[in-house]
Design a protein around this motif. Structure first.
Motif, PDB file in Angstrom:
ATOM      1  N   ARG A 126      -5.771   1.957  -2.635  1.00 12.68           N
ATOM      2  CA  ARG A 126      -6.610   3.008  -2.033  1.00 12.68           C
ATOM      3  C   ARG A 126      -6.496   4.333  -2.776  1.00 12.68           C
ATOM      4  NH1 ARG A 126      -6.783   2.894   4.385  1.00 12.68           N
ATOM      5  NH2 ARG A 126      -6.680   0.655   4.758  1.00 12.68           N
ATOM      6  N   PHE A 191      -8.097  -3.136   0.160  1.00 13.77           N
ATOM      7  CA  PHE A 191      -9.000  -2.321  -0.651  1.00 13.77           C
ATOM      8  C   PHE A 191     -10.456  -2.470  -0.205  1.00 13.77           C
ATOM      9  CE2 PHE A 191     -11.642  -2.198  -4.647  1.00 13.77           C
ATOM     10  CZ  PHE A 191     -11.805  -0.829  -4.629  1.00 13.77           C
ATOM     11  N   TYR A 194     -11.125  -0.693   3.010  1.00 11.52           N
ATOM     12  CA  TYR A 194     -11.143   0.764   2.766  1.00 11.52           C
ATOM     13  C   TYR A 194     -12.433   1.178   2.067  1.00 11.52           C
ATOM     14  CZ  TYR A 194     -10.218   4.700  -0.470  1.00 11.52           C
ATOM     15  OH  TYR A 194     -10.312   5.832  -1.248  1.00 11.52           O
TER      16      TYR A 194
END
Length: 339
Positions: A126, A191, A194
């Motif tokens: 992130r 990921f 996010y």
């Protein structure tokens, strides 16, 4: 303000290459203790960075005055170590996967809440500049909705990365519980959640041990996931990318495509349907060979200093873990798993 007193549980590769040097480089931190069952490792870190060496983390907790810990142990110890630290009133940064099952993850979250401490999971994907940039571009709306995607993470395996090489805990199922999926796949489930600001609602997993000898942990996985928004994509984790690792993501959207980490030097590429092409040089991703700062340690310290709850929280870590656990369940049952 006095410095944040930190201890590190587990002095293997991730601690030696990322956590410990990044704490040492942070002016708000004082490293006070290290624990590792291999006494020499803890002693080596204490000699290099100052502080006391222990073989037993529980003894360390009893003896040291601390503010926070990093848990860098084999996967099966993540939960007991994190819970013990939270119960001692300490903030916890735990490596991924945060736990080996959902119950443990939940217990960790509850222990942190009960003791009013932060629990942060080391999902550094992130924080990597190309990923931050890509999220900003997606959120600008220029590409429209994400329709399909692929994201993958592959390297040759822990042999060259772990301090113990082929004898590493990574290959022992009772300590790791999962292989490439726990090491790399969970990074990608975190990921994609996010990046798309979306949740995985269904997963189908093809997970197996294709090439690593004398181990029953997975070395390859390809998963098909459906997001709440309707977008579908693949998520891949591999320990057999013997020539050329991969940490790339491609998203096909209504108005074009965005490629992240696919071309050396141009970390983010946007190709719009109207013919424009944009490239962004925003700095590299961390790889095993090239240790650029992960950002995780500085973020954890910033949260403590400013008293801001971490965005990469235990709850977030658990949602990302649940995707991986769903993929294993899918492999086991031969069915698509709803999350």
């Amino acid at each position: 303000m006095s410095k944040i007193k930190v201890a590190v549980f587990g002095c293997g590769a991730i601690a030696q290459r990322r956590h410990i040097p990044e704490y040492a480089a942070n002016g708000d931190v004082e490293l006070v203790a290290f624990a590792d069952p291999v006494k020499e490792r803890a002693e080596e870190m204490a000699a290099q960075y100052g502080g006391t060496a222990y073989t037993d983390y529980e003894e360390l907790l009893k003896n040291e005055k601390l503010d926070a810990v990093s848990v860098c142990s084999p996967n099966y110890l993540h939960a007991p170590m994190s819970i013990a630290a939270a119960n001692a009133g300490l903030h916890v940064l735990v490596e991924k996967p945060m736990a080996v099952n959902a119950e443990e993850g939940q217990q960790m979250i509850e222990a942190a809440a009960k003791n009013q401490v932060y629990l942060m999971v080391g999902h550094n994907q992130r924080l990597m500049p190309p990923h931050v940039k890509a999220k900003e571009i997606l959120e600008s709306g220029r590409l429209g909705r994400v329709l399909t995607f692929r994201t993958s993470f592959g390297h040759p395996g822990p042999e060259s990365w772990s301090l113990d090489g082929r004898d590493s805990w990574f290959f022992r199922k009772e300590e790791a519980l999962m292989g490439a999926m726990g090491d790399l796949g969970v990074h990608k489930s975190d990921f994609i959640r996010y990046l798309l600001n979306d949740e995985v609602v269904e997963v189908a997993g093809f997970i197996s041990t294709i090439d690593k000898k004398d181990t029953d942990v997975d070395d390859n996985a390809t998963c098909i996931v459906r997001m709440k928004s309707g977008a579908i994509g693949t998520l891949m984790a591999s320990w057999t990318h013997y020539k050329g690792g991969d940490n790339g993501t491609v998203l096909w959207c209504e108005h074009g495509v965005i490629k992240i980490g696919t071309v050396q030097g141009d970390e983010v590429i946007v190709e719009l349907t109207n013919g424009t092409v944009e490239t962004y040089k925003v700095g590299e991703m961390a790889t095993n060979e090239k240790q650029v700062p992960s950002g995780v340690i500085d973020e954890f310290v910033r949260c403590i200093v400013t008293q801001t709850p971490p965005s990469i929280s235990g709850e977030e870590g658990l949602r990302s873990l649940n995707v991986i656990l769903g993929a294993f369940k899918s492999q086991e049952t031969g069915s698509i798993v709803k999350l």
